[in-house]
Scaffold this active site. Sequence first.
Site, PDB file in Angstrom:
ATOM      1  N   SER A 152     -10.804  53.376  51.264  1.00  0.00           N
ATOM      2  CA  SER A 152      -9.462  52.893  50.563  1.00  0.00           C
ATOM      3  C   SER A 152      -9.665  52.705  48.952  1.00  0.00           C
ATOM      4  O   SER A 152     -10.517  52.243  48.538  1.00  0.00           O
ATOM      5  CB  SER A 152      -8.957  51.492  51.067  1.00  0.00           C
ATOM      6  OG  SER A 152     -10.120  50.425  50.884  1.00  0.00           O
ATOM      7  N   LEU A 153      -8.670  53.494  48.423  1.00  0.00           N
ATOM      8  CA  LEU A 153      -8.681  53.633  46.849  1.00  0.00           C
ATOM      9  C   LEU A 153      -7.744  53.037  46.131  1.00  0.00           C
ATOM     10  O   LEU A 153      -7.451  53.509  45.006  1.00  0.00           O
ATOM     11  CB  LEU A 153      -8.873  55.088  46.678  1.00  0.00           C
ATOM     12  CG  LEU A 153     -10.281  55.868  47.073  1.00  0.00           C
ATOM     13  CD1 LEU A 153     -10.152  57.347  46.947  1.00  0.00           C
ATOM     14  CD2 LEU A 153     -11.630  55.276  46.961  1.00  0.00           C
ATOM     15  N   GLY A 154      -7.105  51.939  46.840  1.00  0.00           N
ATOM     16  CA  GLY A 154      -5.937  51.291  46.041  1.00  0.00           C
ATOM     17  C   GLY A 154      -4.846  52.327  45.537  1.00  0.00           C
ATOM     18  O   GLY A 154      -4.191  53.018  46.581  1.00  0.00           O
ATOM     19  N   ALA A 155      -4.314  52.204  44.331  1.00  0.00           N
ATOM     20  CA  ALA A 155      -3.358  53.120  43.832  1.00  0.00           C
ATOM     21  C   ALA A 155      -3.682  54.679  43.971  1.00  0.00           C
ATOM     22  O   ALA A 155      -2.777  55.440  44.183  1.00  0.00           O
ATOM     23  CB  ALA A 155      -2.890  52.800  42.664  1.00  0.00           C
ATOM     24  N   ASP A 156      -4.755  54.889  44.390  1.00  0.00           N
ATOM     25  CA  ASP A 156      -5.401  56.581  44.667  1.00  0.00           C
ATOM     26  C   ASP A 156      -5.358  56.729  46.176  1.00  0.00           C
ATOM     27  O   ASP A 156      -5.669  57.942  46.319  1.00  0.00           O
ATOM     28  CB  ASP A 156      -6.500  56.623  43.999  1.00  0.00           C
ATOM     29  CG  ASP A 156      -6.508  56.425  42.524  1.00  0.00           C
ATOM     30  OD1 ASP A 156      -5.351  56.797  41.852  1.00  0.00           O
ATOM     31  OD2 ASP A 156      -7.350  56.051  42.007  1.00  0.00           O
ATOM     32  N   GLY A 157      -4.677  55.877  46.986  1.00  0.00           N
ATOM     33  CA  GLY A 157      -4.633  56.217  48.289  1.00  0.00           C
ATOM     34  C   GLY A 157      -6.026  56.140  49.106  1.00  0.00           C
ATOM     35  O   GLY A 157      -6.447  55.217  48.942  1.00  0.00           O
ATOM     36  N   GLY A 164      -6.561  47.001  52.311  1.00  0.00           N
ATOM     37  CA  GLY A 164      -7.592  47.699  53.288  1.00  0.00           C
ATOM     38  C   GLY A 164      -7.610  47.282  54.604  1.00  0.00           C
ATOM     39  O   GLY A 164      -7.939  48.277  55.523  1.00  0.00           O
ATOM     40  N   ASP A 165      -7.395  46.240  55.118  1.00  0.00           N
ATOM     41  CA  ASP A 165      -7.309  45.735  56.435  1.00  0.00           C
ATOM     42  C   ASP A 165      -6.047  46.601  57.118  1.00  0.00           C
ATOM     43  O   ASP A 165      -6.264  47.050  58.192  1.00  0.00           O
ATOM     44  CB  ASP A 165      -7.003  44.354  56.721  1.00  0.00           C
ATOM     45  CG  ASP A 165      -7.841  43.466  56.059  1.00  0.00           C
ATOM     46  OD1 ASP A 165      -8.929  43.726  55.658  1.00  0.00           O
ATOM     47  OD2 ASP A 165      -7.611  42.285  55.629  1.00  0.00           O
TER      48      ASP A 165
HETATM   49  O1  LIG Z   1     -14.313  36.694  52.004  1.00  0.00           O
HETATM   50  P1  LIG Z   1     -14.301  37.938  52.986  1.00  0.00           P
HETATM   51  O2  LIG Z   1     -14.380  37.776  54.201  1.00  0.00           O
HETATM   52  O3  LIG Z   1     -14.831  39.023  52.311  1.00  0.00           O
HETATM   53  O4  LIG Z   1     -12.556  38.253  52.542  1.00  0.00           O
HETATM   54  C1  LIG Z   1     -11.662  37.526  53.270  1.00  0.00           C
HETATM   55  C2  LIG Z   1     -10.501  37.786  52.776  1.00  0.00           C
HETATM   56  O5  LIG Z   1     -10.374  37.625  51.509  1.00  0.00           O
HETATM   57  O6  LIG Z   1     -10.116  39.088  53.242  1.00  0.00           O
HETATM   58  C3  LIG Z   1      -8.845  39.077  53.657  1.00  0.00           C
HETATM   59  C4  LIG Z   1      -8.010  40.249  53.125  1.00  0.00           C
HETATM   60  O7  LIG Z   1      -8.595  41.404  52.994  1.00  0.00           O
HETATM   61  C5  LIG Z   1      -8.167  37.874  53.768  1.00  0.00           C
HETATM   62  O8  LIG Z   1      -7.313  37.767  54.614  1.00  0.00           O
HETATM   63  C6  LIG Z   1      -9.093  36.937  53.381  1.00  0.00           C
HETATM   64  O9  LIG Z   1      -9.030  35.656  52.869  1.00  0.00           O
END
Ligand SMILES: O=P(O)(O)OC[C@@]1(O)O[C@H](CO)[C@@H](O)[C@@H]1O
Length: 305
Positions: free
Chosen positions: A214-219, A245-246
Amino acid sequence: MILTVTPNPAVDHTIHFDEPLQTGVVHRTDDAVFTAGGKGINVAKYVSALDADTTATGFLGGHFGTFVRGRLDDDGVPSDFVTIDANTRLNTTVLAEDGEYKLNHNGPQICAADVDELVETVQANEPDTLLVGGSLPPGMSLSAVDRLARAGDWRTAVDMGGESLSNLEADYFVCKPNRSELAAATGRAVESDDDAIAAAEALQNRGFEYVLASLGADGALLVTDDEVLSAPAADVEVVDTVGAGDAILSGFLAAREHGTSNADALRMGILTAARVVGVAGTRVPHLEDVLTNETRIDVTTVRRR
Ligand SMILES: O=P(O)(O)OC[C@@]1(O)O[C@H](CO)[C@@H](O)[C@@H]1O
C-alpha cells in the site's frame, strides 16, 4: 472463512481540532470518535461489510476489551477472543490543523498460556484464510506468528511491521507492507515507484505468494510469481488515513474469497480504502456496493515475471 487474529487490539480514539496543536495550551473539542480497532479487527469489520464470512480473534481484557467486544457485536461481526487479565490498550489519533498525529500504546502483557489458548482458538475455528494483523503485545514473540501459520491447513496473511516481515519463517499467502515497511523489510530505500516495485519483488522472492504494497496517495502494487500489477489511489476526499492499509488488504482478501482475478482483487482493495479514508477513524463506511461501483480504477500490468 477469514479468521482475523489481532494480537494487540485497541480502542481507537480519534479526536479532531480545527487548530494546530501547541504545548502549554488546553485544546478543547466536541469532535471525538471511539471505535474497536487493531489491524486484524479492522479487516474483520471491513470484510464483513464486503459480505465475506469472517470471525475476529486475538486477546482482549479489561474495560477496553469489553468495549471492543461490544462494538463488534453491535456491528454484527462474529468474534471469539481469548480473555486476558490486563487491559486492552487505547490508541489515539489526533487530527489537527497541522497534521495527523498517531499515538499508540504498546499494549498489555501476554503470557505463554494466552498464546497456547489463541492457537487452540484458531484451530477450533478452522479458517480457510488466517490473517494476523498489527503489532505484537509484550510477551508474544514473532515465532508465535509462525506457530499460528503452521498450526493448521489454512493460508496465512500477515500485516505486520517491516522488520517482523523479514524475520518470519513459515510459508505465507500474502503480506501487506506500506512504503516504510517495504524499506524496513528489504533494507532498501523506497522513494520512487521503481524503488517500491523492486522492494516488493525482493520481498515476494523471499517466499510470500503475494506482496500487496500500500503506497498511500500513490495507490498500491500487487506482486505475484507471474506479474506486477499497479493501481492508482482513487481521487476522493480524505478525512484521515487510519485503517487505509487494512482496507486495501480487506478488499483484496474479500475479493479472493469471492474468487475474483488478481486485478479485480487489487481494484477492490483500492475502492475499499477510498471509502475508509472518507470517514473518521476506523468506522465502517458504506461498502455494500464497492464491487459494482462506477468509480474507474485502471489496474495496469507493470511487467510479467
Ligand atoms: O500498533 P499497531 O498494532 O501497529 O497498529 C494499531 C493501529 O494503529 O492500527 C490500526 C489502523 O491500521 C488502528 O485501528 C490501530 O489503533
